[in-house]
Design a protein around this motif. Sequence first.
Motif, short mmCIF file in Angstrom:
data_model
loop_
_atom_site.label_atom_id
_atom_site.label_comp_id
_atom_site.label_asym_id
_atom_site.label_seq_id
_atom_site.Cartn_x
_atom_site.Cartn_y
_atom_site.Cartn_z
N ILE A 7 -0.70 6.05 16.05
CA ILE A 7 -1.30 7.06 15.91
C ILE A 7 -1.13 8.39 16.84
O ILE A 7 -0.62 9.24 16.09
CB ILE A 7 -2.60 7.02 15.72
N TRP A 8 -1.15 8.20 18.49
CA TRP A 8 -1.55 9.77 18.77
C TRP A 8 0.27 9.80 19.71
O TRP A 8 0.92 10.96 19.29
CB TRP A 8 -1.97 8.82 20.74
N GLU A 9 1.69 8.90 18.62
CA GLU A 9 2.44 9.55 18.65
C GLU A 9 3.59 10.16 17.20
O GLU A 9 3.91 10.29 17.65
CB GLU A 9 3.58 8.20 19.34
N LYS A 10 2.28 10.10 16.50
CA LYS A 10 2.80 10.65 15.25
C LYS A 10 2.63 11.99 15.26
O LYS A 10 1.68 12.17 15.68
CB LYS A 10 2.37 9.73 14.30
N SER A 11 3.95 12.78 14.17
CA SER A 11 3.21 13.73 14.03
C SER A 11 2.94 14.50 12.44
O SER A 11 2.06 15.00 12.50
CB SER A 11 4.40 14.40 13.83
N ASN A 12 2.53 13.12 11.81
CA ASN A 12 1.88 14.02 10.60
C ASN A 12 1.56 12.32 9.98
O ASN A 12 1.72 10.95 10.89
CB ASN A 12 2.66 14.05 9.37
N LEU A 13 -0.16 12.01 10.21
CA LEU A 13 -1.12 11.78 9.87
C LEU A 13 -1.31 11.65 8.49
O LEU A 13 -2.02 12.50 7.52
CB LEU A 13 -2.18 11.24 10.76
N THR A 14 -1.31 10.08 7.70
CA THR A 14 -2.30 9.77 6.36
C THR A 14 -3.45 10.93 6.54
O THR A 14 -4.19 10.40 7.50
CB THR A 14 -2.50 8.68 5.73
N LEU A 15 -4.42 10.43 5.56
CA LEU A 15 -6.33 10.81 5.94
C LEU A 15 -6.83 9.10 6.58
O LEU A 15 -7.19 9.92 7.00
CB LEU A 15 -6.71 10.82 4.33
N GLU A 16 -6.36 8.33 6.03
CA GLU A 16 -7.17 6.75 7.04
C GLU A 16 -6.55 7.90 8.45
O GLU A 16 -7.55 6.55 9.19
CB GLU A 16 -6.60 6.23 6.17
N GLU A 17 -5.34 7.77 8.91
CA GLU A 17 -5.08 7.51 10.14
C GLU A 17 -6.19 8.55 11.09
O GLU A 17 -6.27 8.92 11.81
CB GLU A 17 -3.39 7.75 10.38
N ALA A 18 -6.01 9.87 10.65
CA ALA A 18 -6.53 11.10 10.89
C ALA A 18 -7.76 10.85 10.16
O ALA A 18 -8.79 11.20 12.04
CB ALA A 18 -6.38 12.34 9.91
N ALA A 19 -8.64 9.98 10.29
CA ALA A 19 -9.85 10.07 9.89
C ALA A 19 -9.88 8.88 11.27
O ALA A 19 -11.38 8.58 12.48
CB ALA A 19 -10.74 8.95 8.93
N TYR A 21 -7.94 8.31 13.78
CA TYR A 21 -7.52 9.33 15.14
C TYR A 21 -8.54 10.21 15.63
O TYR A 21 -8.87 10.48 16.86
CB TYR A 21 -6.37 9.53 15.12
N SER A 22 -8.81 10.42 14.99
CA SER A 22 -10.46 11.74 14.87
C SER A 22 -12.07 11.71 14.80
O SER A 22 -12.60 12.31 15.69
CB SER A 22 -10.55 12.96 13.88
N GLY A 23 -12.51 10.69 14.16
CA GLY A 23 -13.44 10.07 14.29
C GLY A 23 -14.06 10.94 13.07
O GLY A 23 -15.63 10.83 13.10
N ILE A 24 -12.99 11.53 12.27
CA ILE A 24 -14.15 12.39 11.62
C ILE A 24 -13.95 11.65 10.25
O ILE A 24 -12.29 11.00 9.75
CB ILE A 24 -13.45 13.65 11.24
N GLY A 25 -15.13 11.57 9.46
CA GLY A 25 -14.56 10.19 8.14
C GLY A 25 -13.61 11.35 7.07
O GLY A 25 -13.19 12.63 7.23
N THR A 26 -13.50 10.34 6.08
CA THR A 26 -12.05 11.29 5.25
C THR A 26 -12.07 11.80 4.42
O THR A 26 -11.63 12.94 4.12
CB THR A 26 -11.23 9.54 4.60
N GLY A 27 -13.95 11.79 3.94
CA GLY A 27 -14.31 13.60 2.62
C GLY A 27 -14.11 14.68 2.96
O GLY A 27 -14.00 15.23 2.76
N LYS A 28 -14.99 13.64 4.82
CA LYS A 28 -14.68 15.93 5.75
C LYS A 28 -13.49 16.21 6.06
O LYS A 28 -13.49 17.29 4.71
CB LYS A 28 -15.93 14.99 6.90
#
Length: 65
Positions: A7-19, A21-28
């Motif tokens: 994940i930390w090497e991808k330039s674009n993340l899906t919503l689930e990957e971003a959640a 990666y960041s610890g922020i929920g998909t809804g937020k």
Amino acid sequence: MKAEVPIWEKSNLTLEEAAAYSGIGTGKLRQITDDENCKFVLWNGSKRLIKRRLLDEYLSKSYSI
């Protein structure tokens, strides 16, 4: 065999990957990226992708979300 890119090497993340990666929920994340002025969302048709580097910048400058 398909190699998985971390994940930390991808330039674009899906919503689930971003959640994950960041610890922020998909809804937020959905709520934040629904704003048309959001700088770190990339729309591919109806698919929402998160620009990882710009998300990092956004989070580093944010006091709260």
